[in-house]
Design an enzyme around this catalytic site. Structure first.
Site, PDB file in Angstrom:
ATOM      1  N   HIS A  35       0.860  -1.186   0.000  1.00 21.33           N
ATOM      2  CA  HIS A  35       0.000   0.000   0.000  1.00 21.33           C
ATOM      3  C   HIS A  35       0.896   1.236   0.000  1.00 21.33           C
ATOM      4  O   HIS A  35       2.125   1.121  -0.074  1.00 21.33           O
ATOM      5  CB  HIS A  35      -0.934  -0.031   1.217  1.00 21.33           C
ATOM      6  CG  HIS A  35      -0.235  -0.271   2.519  1.00 21.33           C
ATOM      7  ND1 HIS A  35       0.624   0.641   3.067  1.00 21.33           N
ATOM      8  CD2 HIS A  35      -0.243  -1.337   3.363  1.00 21.33           C
ATOM      9  CE1 HIS A  35       1.105   0.170   4.204  1.00 21.33           C
ATOM     10  NE2 HIS A  35       0.597  -1.038   4.412  1.00 21.33           N
ATOM     11  N   HIS A  38       4.060   1.328   2.206  1.00 23.92           N
ATOM     12  CA  HIS A  38       5.217   0.632   1.647  1.00 23.92           C
ATOM     13  C   HIS A  38       5.845   1.459   0.508  1.00 23.92           C
ATOM     14  O   HIS A  38       7.063   1.559   0.403  1.00 23.92           O
ATOM     15  CB  HIS A  38       4.802  -0.722   1.057  1.00 23.92           C
ATOM     16  CG  HIS A  38       4.239  -1.699   2.042  1.00 23.92           C
ATOM     17  ND1 HIS A  38       2.935  -2.106   2.016  1.00 23.92           N
ATOM     18  CD2 HIS A  38       4.814  -2.374   3.070  1.00 23.92           C
ATOM     19  CE1 HIS A  38       2.716  -2.994   2.970  1.00 23.92           C
ATOM     20  NE2 HIS A  38       3.836  -3.171   3.645  1.00 23.92           N
ATOM     21  N   GLN A  62       7.391 -14.876  12.674  1.00 26.15           N
ATOM     22  CA  GLN A  62       6.988 -13.719  13.486  1.00 26.15           C
ATOM     23  C   GLN A  62       5.516 -13.741  13.870  1.00 26.15           C
ATOM     24  O   GLN A  62       5.013 -12.784  14.466  1.00 26.15           O
ATOM     25  CB  GLN A  62       7.350 -12.410  12.791  1.00 26.15           C
ATOM     26  CG  GLN A  62       6.557 -12.080  11.544  1.00 26.15           C
ATOM     27  CD  GLN A  62       7.136 -10.882  10.820  1.00 26.15           C
ATOM     28  OE1 GLN A  62       8.235 -10.937  10.271  1.00 26.15           O
ATOM     29  NE2 GLN A  62       6.429  -9.768  10.825  1.00 26.15           N
ATOM     30  N   VAL A 177       2.396   6.664   6.917  1.00 25.35           N
ATOM     31  CA  VAL A 177       1.459   7.166   5.901  1.00 25.35           C
ATOM     32  C   VAL A 177       0.046   6.789   6.333  1.00 25.35           C
ATOM     33  O   VAL A 177      -0.201   5.655   6.762  1.00 25.35           O
ATOM     34  CB  VAL A 177       1.789   6.574   4.517  1.00 25.35           C
ATOM     35  CG1 VAL A 177       0.768   7.035   3.482  1.00 25.35           C
ATOM     36  CG2 VAL A 177       3.197   6.974   4.104  1.00 25.35           C
ATOM     37  N   ARG A 188      -3.317  -5.094   6.990  1.00 24.50           N
ATOM     38  CA  ARG A 188      -4.426  -5.705   7.727  1.00 24.50           C
ATOM     39  C   ARG A 188      -5.726  -4.900   7.611  1.00 24.50           C
ATOM     40  O   ARG A 188      -6.787  -5.415   7.935  1.00 24.50           O
ATOM     41  CB  ARG A 188      -4.056  -5.898   9.207  1.00 24.50           C
ATOM     42  CG  ARG A 188      -3.042  -7.004   9.419  1.00 24.50           C
ATOM     43  CD  ARG A 188      -2.842  -7.332  10.889  1.00 24.50           C
ATOM     44  NE  ARG A 188      -2.060  -8.533  11.082  1.00 24.50           N
ATOM     45  CZ  ARG A 188      -0.757  -8.574  11.298  1.00 24.50           C
ATOM     46  NH1 ARG A 188      -0.070  -7.446  11.348  1.00 24.50           N
ATOM     47  NH2 ARG A 188      -0.127  -9.722  11.456  1.00 24.50           N
TER      48      ARG A 188
HETATM   49  P1  AMP Z   1       4.862  -5.040   6.597  1.00 25.23           P
HETATM   50  O1  AMP Z   1       4.627  -5.463   5.174  1.00 25.23           O
HETATM   51  O2  AMP Z   1       3.612  -4.750   7.343  1.00 25.23           O
HETATM   52  O3  AMP Z   1       5.822  -5.964   7.308  1.00 25.23           O
HETATM   53  O4  AMP Z   1       5.593  -3.639   6.521  1.00 25.23           O
HETATM   54  C1  AMP Z   1       6.796  -3.476   5.809  1.00 25.23           C
HETATM   55  C2  AMP Z   1       7.378  -2.135   6.129  1.00 25.23           C
HETATM   56  O5  AMP Z   1       6.463  -1.117   5.762  1.00 25.23           O
HETATM   57  C3  AMP Z   1       7.656  -1.967   7.636  1.00 25.23           C
HETATM   58  O6  AMP Z   1       8.891  -1.283   7.801  1.00 25.23           O
HETATM   59  C4  AMP Z   1       6.508  -1.119   8.088  1.00 25.23           C
HETATM   60  O7  AMP Z   1       6.801  -0.318   9.220  1.00 25.23           O
HETATM   61  C5  AMP Z   1       6.279  -0.256   6.866  1.00 25.23           C
HETATM   62  N1  AMP Z   1       4.923   0.287   6.875  1.00 25.23           N
HETATM   63  C6  AMP Z   1       3.775  -0.412   7.040  1.00 25.23           C
HETATM   64  N2  AMP Z   1       2.715   0.435   7.083  1.00 25.23           N
HETATM   65  C7  AMP Z   1       3.218   1.686   6.954  1.00 25.23           C
HETATM   66  C8  AMP Z   1       2.645   2.991   6.931  1.00 25.23           C
HETATM   67  N3  AMP Z   1       1.338   3.186   7.036  1.00 25.23           N
HETATM   68  N4  AMP Z   1       3.473   4.053   6.785  1.00 25.23           N
HETATM   69  C9  AMP Z   1       4.814   3.875   6.671  1.00 25.23           C
HETATM   70  N5  AMP Z   1       5.410   2.674   6.677  1.00 25.23           N
HETATM   71  C10 AMP Z   1       4.634   1.587   6.823  1.00 25.23           C
END
Ligand code: AMP
Length: 281
Positions: A35, A38, A62, A177, A188
């Protein structure tokens, strides 16, 4: 051209070639279902590095028992499209068996920083995160790795691990973001039905409320916490997992608000666990 690689040896070949040409590598680890949050990390990496690598791997290590590993949203084709549009050079999407082959026995634990917040609520979560990150860092040898502040404890733990293990990369933290209405973006959020989507706003609203309470001069953390509990208990369909105020450097709870600290919230909206935070600094 965005290369999509599943095999560790193939990814290493690319990396060796780029390294031998003296190119810098920015790395954005993700669990996919990408999204705009990312994408902000990816865009920053693309600005700051010669090459940008995104990993897409839903890391079983995890997730705890009873958590949403099987249900976690996956949309690989859409992810590849978004990465191509964002100019990602390499997508590394290994399968579970190549990351955790039979006999895999080594895990990385960061102690202390993982005692509270999500570390307490999700036993073993950060052990899984750190283990997969060490593996990905070793495979992809990034110059810089990009993490969102939305996962503030993760960012803090990863910085510590990189320093403690003398790893040769810079960890870059990026702003959260949000959707227009304030909801922090998260893979999620896709789980949420329309009523839940509305209820999910209570996390960011609770944090805005905390900011107001702080602005009014309140510094006693217990007093702030009880105001937040009152705020959340009025929201139907929401179950608070935790609201904590911790020292932003060591993740230990503080009694009196002192900069820099992290105000962090986790709550279940229906079955979906969401987190959000802000730094008071
Ligand atoms: P995930 O796919 O949830 O493991 O997230 C991958 C990376 O994207 C991690 O470093 C998260 O902290 C970052 N991330 C997820 N959601 C956001 C967001 N809303 N704003 C900025 N970074 C994000």
């Amino acid at each position: 051209m965005t290369e999509v690689l599943r095999r560790i040896d193939c990814a290493k070949e690319y990396i060796y070639k780029w390294k031998s040409e003296g190119l810098s590598i920015g790395f954005v680890p993700t669990m996919g279902c990408l999204h705009a949050g990312h994408l902000s990390l990816i865009e920053r990496s693309a600005r700051e590095n010669d090459k940008t690598v995104v990993s897409i791997f839903v890391n079983p290590a995890q997730f705890g028992e009873g958590e949403d590993f099987n249900e976690y949203p996956r949309d690989f084709e859409a992810d590849v499209k978004l990465c191509r549009e964002a100019g990602v050079d390499l997508i590394f999407a290994p399968d579970e068996a190549s990351i955790y082959p039979d006999g895999h026995s080594t895990y990385v634990d960061v102690s202390g920083l993982t005692d509270n917040l999500c570390g307490r609520a999700r036993k073993g979560h950060f052990r899984g995160v750190c283990t997969v990150l060490v593996k990905l860092f070793n495979i992809l040898k990034p110059t810089r790795a990009y993490f969102g502040k939305k996962d503030a404890q993760q960012l803090c733990v990863v910085r510590r691990m990189v320093e403690d293990l003398n790893m040769d990369l810079d960890v870059v933290g990026c702003e959260t973001v949000r959707e227009k209405d304030g909801l922090a973006m998260s893979s999620r959020n896709r789980y949420l039905g329309s009523k839940e989507r509305e209820a999910a706003l209570c996390l960011s609203r609770a944090l805005n409320f905390v900011e107001k309470v702080i602005a009014s001069g309140e510094r006693n953390v217990n007093a702030i916490k009880s105001e937040v509990l009152g705020f959340i208990s009025n929201q139907s369909g929401v179950r608070l997992d935790y609201f904590e105020i911790v020292d932003a450097c060591n993740m230990r709870p503080v009694k009196v608000l002192k900069k820099p600290c992290l105000c962090a919230i986790a709550a279940y909206v229906g079955k979906t666990r969401l987190i959000d935070n802000f730094y008071y600094e």
